[in-house]
Design an enzyme around this catalytic site. Sequence first.
Site, mmCIF file in Angstrom:
data_model
loop_
_atom_site.group_PDB
_atom_site.id
_atom_site.type_symbol
_atom_site.label_atom_id
_atom_site.label_comp_id
_atom_site.label_asym_id
_atom_site.label_seq_id
_atom_site.Cartn_x
_atom_site.Cartn_y
_atom_site.Cartn_z
ATOM 1 N N GLU A 1 81.201 41.384 -19.812
ATOM 2 C CA GLU A 1 81.855 42.685 -19.623
ATOM 3 C C GLU A 1 80.877 43.829 -19.323
ATOM 4 O OE1 GLU A 1 85.784 42.320 -22.336
ATOM 5 O OE2 GLU A 1 83.929 42.430 -23.472
HETATM 6 C C1 ACM Z 1 84.118 38.405 -24.800
HETATM 7 O O1 ACM Z 1 85.174 38.133 -25.387
HETATM 8 N N1 ACM Z 1 83.903 39.607 -24.345
HETATM 9 C C2 ACM Z 1 83.090 37.387 -24.592
#
Ligand code: ACM
Length: 524
Positions: free
Chosen positions: A335
């Site tokens: 992310e």
């Molecule tokens: C995640 O759940 N951001 C790896």
Amino acid sequence: MKKLYLIMTAITVALMSCQPAGTKGQTDLTGNNIIPRPRSVVSTGGSFVLTGRSDIFVMPGSPEEVAVTGSFLAGKLNPSTGLGLEVITDGSKPGKGDILLAIGEAGSGLGDEGYELVITEKVLTLTAEKPAGLFRGIQTIRQLLPPGIEADTIQPGPWAIPTGTIRDWPEYGHRGEMLDVSRHFFGPEDVKRFIDHLALYKMNVLHLHLSDDQGWRIEIKSWPNLTAHGGKTEVGGGEGGYFTQEEYSDIVRYAGERYITIIPEIDMPSHTNAALSSYAELNIGGKATEPYTGTDVGFSTLDTRSETTYKFIDDVVREIAALTPGQYFHIGGDESHSTKIDDYIYFVNRVQDIVLSHGKSVTGWDEIANATLRPGAVVQYWAKAGNAVKGVNQGAKVLMSPCKYAYTDMKYDSTTVLGLSWAAYIEVDDAYNWDPATLVPEISKENIVGVQAPLWAETIETFKDAEYLIFPRLPGYAEIGWTPSDMRSWDEYRVRLAAHGKRMEMLGIGFYRSPLVEWAQPGR
Ligand code: ACM
């Protein structure tokens, strides 16, 4: 000492009236409720019984770990049975009612973690090729005994096990859970309790998510403000916390005694606000950010084009790697929405080289497959199958943590108070009913190292809350990792799981009583 145990037991048992449920049917080993389901079970129709004369014998010449594992078993059996089993290492022969632990060849194919349990009316013999296999086999012995064995006060027996033979070994080498100690901090005692839960179900990895926007949780001596400042926050504004290096090492040691490997994760280049607010020089523009206690993701980024960043990462990886005997260092990588893709790739490539330079192999969330993966890298598939496939195409292995099935922080259903639901509602059958080897058509079994179920901690403030989300899904993840898929079916599994309700109660776990499972009434 032994005499005292026996007298105490005699008094306690005399004071207890009826036999508990779970002592029936003790002559059919195939009727066991073991989770994960063992590969091969043959019943011989008799019964082995632990008595006040029982002890745990270690085969002479065994490695030292075997006696340690024997003590672990004694430590499990004695508080609830009161039988005072002792570990005998003097080479004397086991007699009726004794347990024998041996390292040796028990036919072929047991591997590092497999074991063979031969139970006769006289002796229970546990053999493994490696000490880890003995430790896994001991969990089978625990589960063959009535649930009261898990209590820390004396329970009525009898402590009988059906006779026969179990030969068992795992399908995948990596079976674990992840614990997020960043969004809310969980201290060493909670982590150890979690490790105990993993051990009971033969899991062998605990991945610790040690840093995120909301908190930095491990002391780094060369960058002390990470914990002095960055460790003092958590989601919702609580006081946070962190592990000193001594505490982290103690967790690693505790896990190691249970043949569980710790994988430390420092998430980067995003999920780094706790570091960015601790040190101005890690920021693009050189200004420290404010601490963050919300639950947004993807807004933070390290300055990927600054040498200071790589000096920082080198120090952090060096200090943590020195405390971590396991092979892997997890670099996060998920992310990174505010890092340009070119910067991200440049960053992940450099960080991989830092990890390798400290003698560790790289693992990271599936996005890291957009970079040039270094030899030995493991891609943790959580969101995008396409990323995991990119990893496989580069020769990397995949760790299966699909968020729709394996995210232990997902609610069970729409009425679950704790947890999130952005990936899915994951009822206990959904958590169990998937096969790592067929989930992504382009990823076959030989590309998969195993299964890991992450527990993110945005919504959980106490370890009791954590246990409500972990249980009863954890035993299912353990079985997916251990038992061949053609030996697994939900309809058969749910019956075994029901029998674990009482065991979880005895362990003080406040688990979710899924309506899909016919649990015994509490306390019965
Ligand atoms: C995640 O759940 N951001 C790896």
